[in-house]
Design an enzyme around this catalytic site. Structure first.
Site, mmCIF file in Angstrom:
data_model
loop_
_atom_site.group_PDB
_atom_site.id
_atom_site.type_symbol
_atom_site.label_atom_id
_atom_site.label_comp_id
_atom_site.label_asym_id
_atom_site.label_seq_id
_atom_site.Cartn_x
_atom_site.Cartn_y
_atom_site.Cartn_z
ATOM 1 N NE ARG A 76 39.269 37.977 33.288
ATOM 2 C CZ ARG A 76 38.635 37.026 33.137
ATOM 3 N NH1 ARG A 76 38.475 36.530 32.442
ATOM 4 N NH2 ARG A 76 38.972 36.232 34.102
ATOM 5 C CD GLU A 87 32.798 41.235 33.483
ATOM 6 O OE1 GLU A 87 32.364 40.169 34.834
ATOM 7 O OE2 GLU A 87 32.720 41.189 32.017
ATOM 8 C CG HIS A 104 32.459 37.513 32.805
ATOM 9 N ND1 HIS A 104 33.003 38.137 33.072
ATOM 10 C CD2 HIS A 104 32.788 36.121 32.009
ATOM 11 C CE1 HIS A 104 34.023 37.297 32.924
ATOM 12 N NE2 HIS A 104 34.024 36.630 32.512
HETATM 13 C C1 8YV Z 1 35.138 32.594 35.838
HETATM 14 C C2 8YV Z 1 36.289 33.596 33.842
HETATM 15 O O1 8YV Z 1 34.435 30.865 35.817
HETATM 16 O O2 8YV Z 1 37.766 31.828 33.774
HETATM 17 C C3 8YV Z 1 37.498 33.293 33.690
HETATM 18 O O3 8YV Z 1 39.120 33.505 34.545
HETATM 19 O O4 8YV Z 1 36.535 34.824 33.601
HETATM 20 C C4 8YV Z 1 35.129 33.408 34.381
HETATM 21 O O5 8YV Z 1 35.150 31.876 33.428
HETATM 22 C C5 8YV Z 1 33.766 33.922 36.304
HETATM 23 O O6 8YV Z 1 34.481 34.573 36.259
HETATM 24 C C6 8YV Z 1 33.952 32.990 37.318
HETATM 25 O O7 8YV Z 1 34.448 33.660 38.703
#
Ligand code: 8YV
Length: 308
Positions: free
Chosen positions: A228, A257, A275
């Protein structure tokens, strides 16, 4: 039970089509006062790691009994407040481990060997004027992992293929990794050539990677973030990269983001991705199915399959 679903933000067309078997309200299409007026109508919230669900929103949803999220990260969801009300929360773990770990290794190679910058070098016709500058080796270099969870484990596994010695920093040691646990994050950063962030987001890891850690990683070190953006003090990262105090960075996530610090754009030792860790056809299909499986399990049994 014919539940009324509240969808917090847009999801894939395929997933939305499959959710349409139930009455679904798209919150982002409703007036700002929708929850205050109609929040009591909903039984289940559908959201994602990106859209989340705030405590303020949850407080306006007195009848909600489940929150089903697309994604493994739950840092944008008020999980503690929900569980305190006996609300079941589900995420989509495990099905995305491989693709996110693959991308971490991809970022290690792309950043150390400056693959995007050297690709641009060819496309812009600059090769005729001379060779691309030498970059840095990956195989055999020291890998530090922050957060040895399900994704971190897969990153460690992949790194064995590059003969990379591995040490990790996490809340508790993992016996299967012998004496590779480093309880001191600064010591890990001093030791590592590549420091890969694979820990959860949220308050406990906010700005965990600060200027001191970046300086410990140093001018030959490379930071990789597939976790993150909140885990890194982004202003400190930009300063360290621009001043040459950090050797490079491969980033798939950012503090704000989709805003990305433009000061990073011209740096050849920085790789910037939007991302996309779980962003493959196969993995996103598996995540969609797991969300639906969680929803179906809740409607059938009152319990979800994969809580955070
Ligand atoms: C999300 C992600 O799927 O799974 C997570 O926590 O950060 C990504 O793989 C994507 O951002 C959709 O919300």
């Amino acid at each position: 039970m014919n539940p009324r679903l509240l969808q917090i933000g847009p999801l894939s067309e395929g997933l939305q089509a499959r959710l349409a078997q139930w009455p679904v309200t798209s919150l982002w299409r409703e007036p700002a006062d929708h929850l205050s007026r109609y929040g009591g109508d909903y039984d289940v919230v559908v959201t994602s790691a990106r859209h989340g669900l705030s405590e303020a929103q949850l407080a306006q949803l007195p009848r909600v009994r489940a929150i089903c999220s697309f994604g493994v990260g739950s840092d944008a969801i008020c999980v503690a407040a929900a569980q305190a009300r006996g609300i079941r929360v589900s995420v989509t773990p495990d099905v995305l481990n491989d693709c996110v770990a693959d991308l971490a290794l991809g970022l290690i190679l792309a950043t150390a060997r400056q693959l995007p910058a050297s690709d641009r070098f060819v496309r812009e016709g600059r090769w005729a004027a001379g060779a691309y500058p030498l970059t840095r080796r990956v195989s055999g270099k020291r890998l530090g992992i922050v957060g040895l969870g399900r994704i971190g484990e897969q990153i460690a596994l992949r790194a064995t293929g590059f003969a990379m010695p591995m040490r990790y920093h996490s809340r508790r040691p993992h016996p299967q990794h012998g004496d590779s646990h480093e309880p001191d994050l600064l010591a890990l950063a001093r030791w590592a050539d590549f420091l890969v962030l694979a820990c959860p987001g949220g308050a406990a890891t906010h700005h965990l990677i600060d200027a001191a850690v970046l300086d410990a990683l140093g001018p030959q070190g490379v930071l990789i973030n597939i976790a993150r953006g909140s885990v890194v003090d982004e202003a400190a990262l930009v300063a360290a990269l621009r001043e040459g105090r950090l050797g490079g960075a491969g980033l798939d996530v950012f503090e704000h983001e989709p805003q990305v610090p433009s000061e990073l754009f011209e740096l050849p030792n920085v790789v910037l991705l939007p991302h996309v860790g779980s962003g493959t056809v196969e993995t996103r299909q598996a995540m969609e199915q797991l969300l639906l499986d969680n929803l179906a399990a809740f409607l059938r049994d009152g319990e979800v399959l994969t809580p955070p």
